[in-house]
Enzyme design. Structure first.
Site, PDB file in Angstrom:
ATOM      1  CG  MET A 191      -1.855  -1.339   1.253  1.00 57.41           C
ATOM      2  SD  MET A 191      -2.910  -0.894   2.780  1.00 57.41           S
ATOM      3  CE  MET A 191      -3.777   0.205   2.496  1.00 57.41           C
ATOM      4  CG  ASP A 210      -0.088  -5.126   1.817  1.00 53.86           C
ATOM      5  OD1 ASP A 210      -1.080  -4.429   2.337  1.00 53.86           O
ATOM      6  OD2 ASP A 210       0.949  -4.822   1.813  1.00 53.86           O
TER       7      ASP A 210
END
Length: 488
Positions: free
Chosen positions: A78, A237
């Site tokens: 991210m 994720d």
């Protein structure tokens, strides 16, 4: 049908091929370099990610009927800033989630714009890893590059763009940019103005399971796949890992022991930690979640064993640490090798051993590293408890979850039943599951999670160990406040 799940991680891209029942048929991992051009900086070349995907997928499909592949879904690291110019070319290396260069910009956002305003606009405050501070840094320090930006996206969105030609993102990943109004699921024009970007520069927003497009003809040929393969928006994720471990709907919890460490608590209602120590993000199931994120988790063990001890056999290194050692260690370790995010939000914090004596052993220090990560996760759990959230159990995933010792330590430090799913590859499994929903094999994320995710091991906390670790945790949480002035 078959589905490809992509976990675009910090050190490698992990690819899974799964069938509609969730059975893993093939796995491939492709590593790529990480660059530290200055102390505290962390960058990657997006072309390396794409190369990993284009080399990995044909290898993943070897021996399988590629015409049966129906969908692709990605979970990705991210916060990383990927900036494209008018020709959709990458302007500069991506600035990653664990990059610490934005202390000045974080201070400006939190203290001059104000934490109250940021929380109202985005449900979160600024952290060094978030995307918005990176944009401010780029505007101040790389003005010519900033002026070239036509599209801003996150790492896994770049892969989706290369697959489909569509500029897109999903709500879970966008939540970590500090540019999204998380509650209303729209871009925050107020923060966009502050950062000097327009909504046209931002990708189109989707739910994680929604189809953004199909494969471009040239890409389909290169990968050996049909053009009709659907590509879903995917997820950050941690949200993808939560899907992969079945943590969807209200009241679920997942702990990830990857490069970073997270405690992820799912909810069907929007909520914000009033102190903003935990992130309030959208979830890949259409709901929301609270998350505590520590910047160094399994990477602490990799650093200790690989860089300091010079070994790669983690299990052998942990063998001398028997049950009789647990809860008795006098050595403590602060796991802040890259600074820390949740809940202390301190880019200056550093890793620290304390408590050694002449009889301290190598095993004591190895144990301290594992325990330090668990104690830091406990810090975020304590914030969740202060909000009235009561948890009895958690799923677990990530490389650290392969260690029986570490799972036992986590269960007893956090006093939670730890449930181990059949697949430990959370983000890539979650990506494949989202692709199956996009294709229509399942009606919802909740349905596929209920049918596909299976728990194969349970680690129960033990009252005696819980009590010992409670005493140790009370000591641990006094160390950072004492060291903070020295770090600064």
């Amino acid at each position: 049908m078959l589905y490809i799940g992509i976990d675009l991680g910090t050190s490698a891209c992990k690819l899974l091929l799964v069938d509609g029942s969730g059975a893993v048929l093939s796995e491939v991992t492709k590593e790529y370099p990480l660059s530290f051009p200055h102390p505290g900086w962390s960058e990657q070349n997006p072309d390396d990610w794409w190369r990993a995907v284009t080399e990995g997928i044909p290898e993943l499909l070897r021996g399988f009927d590629a015409t049966q592949v129906a969908g692709i879904g990605a979970g990705g690291q991210m916060h990383g800033l990927v900036a494209l110019d008018e020709n959709n070319e990458v302007i500069r290396p991506a600035i990653l989630w664990n990059d610490g260069r934005t202390a000045k910009e974080v201070d400006y956002l939190n203290n001059e714009i104000g934490k109250g305003k940021l929380s109202r606009y985005t449900a979160n405050i600024a952290f060094a890893g978030f995307t918005a501070p990176k944009l401010l840094w780029m505007r101040e320090n790389e003005r010519s590059n900033f002026a070239k930006i036509r599209k801003i996206m996150l790492p896994k969105d770049y892969i989706n763009y290369k697959l489909t030609g569509i500029h897109c993102t999903d709500y879970s990943d966008a939540s970590g940019m500090l540019l999204l109004d998380v509650e209303d699921k729209r871009w925050s024009w107020e923060i966009c103005q502050i950062c000097g970007v327009t909504e046209e520069q931002l990708p189109k927003l989707y739910e994680s399971w929604e189809t953004v497009g199909t494969l471009k003809a040239d890409v389909a040929k290169e990968l050996g796949l049909p053009e009709r393969v659907k590509v879903c928006a995917g997820a950050g994720d941690n949200a993808a890992a939560a899907v992969g471990t079945g943590v969807v709907g209200a009241g679920g919890c997942n702990i990830s022991l990857g490069t970073s460490g997270t405690i992820f608590i799912s909810s069907d209602k929007f909520g914000v930690d009033p102190n903003n120590a935990l992130h309030a993000f959208a979830h890949a199931d259409g709901g929301w979640h609270l998350m505590g994120c520590m910047l160094s988790a399994a990477s602490c063990n990799k650093w200790w064993c690989g860089d300091i001890l010079g070994i790669s056999d983690y299990q052998t290194e942990q063998k001398p640490i028997g049950k009789d050692k647990l809860g008795r260690n006098r050595v403590f370790f602060l796991p802040y090798l890259m600074g820390e995010r949740s809940p202390i939000n301190d880019t200056n914090a550093r890793g620290t051993f304390i408590g050694m004596s002449m009889d301290t052993t190598r095993a004591d220090m190895t144990q301290a590293v594992l325990e330090g990560v668990a104690f830091a996760l406990r810090d975020s759990l304590e914030v969740a408890k202060s909000l009235g959230i009561e948890l009895k159990s958690t799923k677990i995933c990530g490389g650290g979850a392969k260690s029986p010792l570490w799972k036992k330590i986590v269960a007893n430090v956090l006093n939670l039943r730890v449930e181990v799913p059949e697949s430990e590859e959370g983000p890539s499994m979650g990506g494949a599951m989202l692709a199956a929903v996009a294709y229509g094999e399942y009606a919802s994320v909740e349905e596929i999670a209920a049918k596909v995710v299976k728990v194969v091991e349970t680690v129960e906390p033990e009252a005696e160990l819980v009590a010992k670790y409670e005493e140790r945790y009370q000591q641990f949480k006094r160390i950072y406040p004492a060291c903070k002035p020295l770090f600064r």
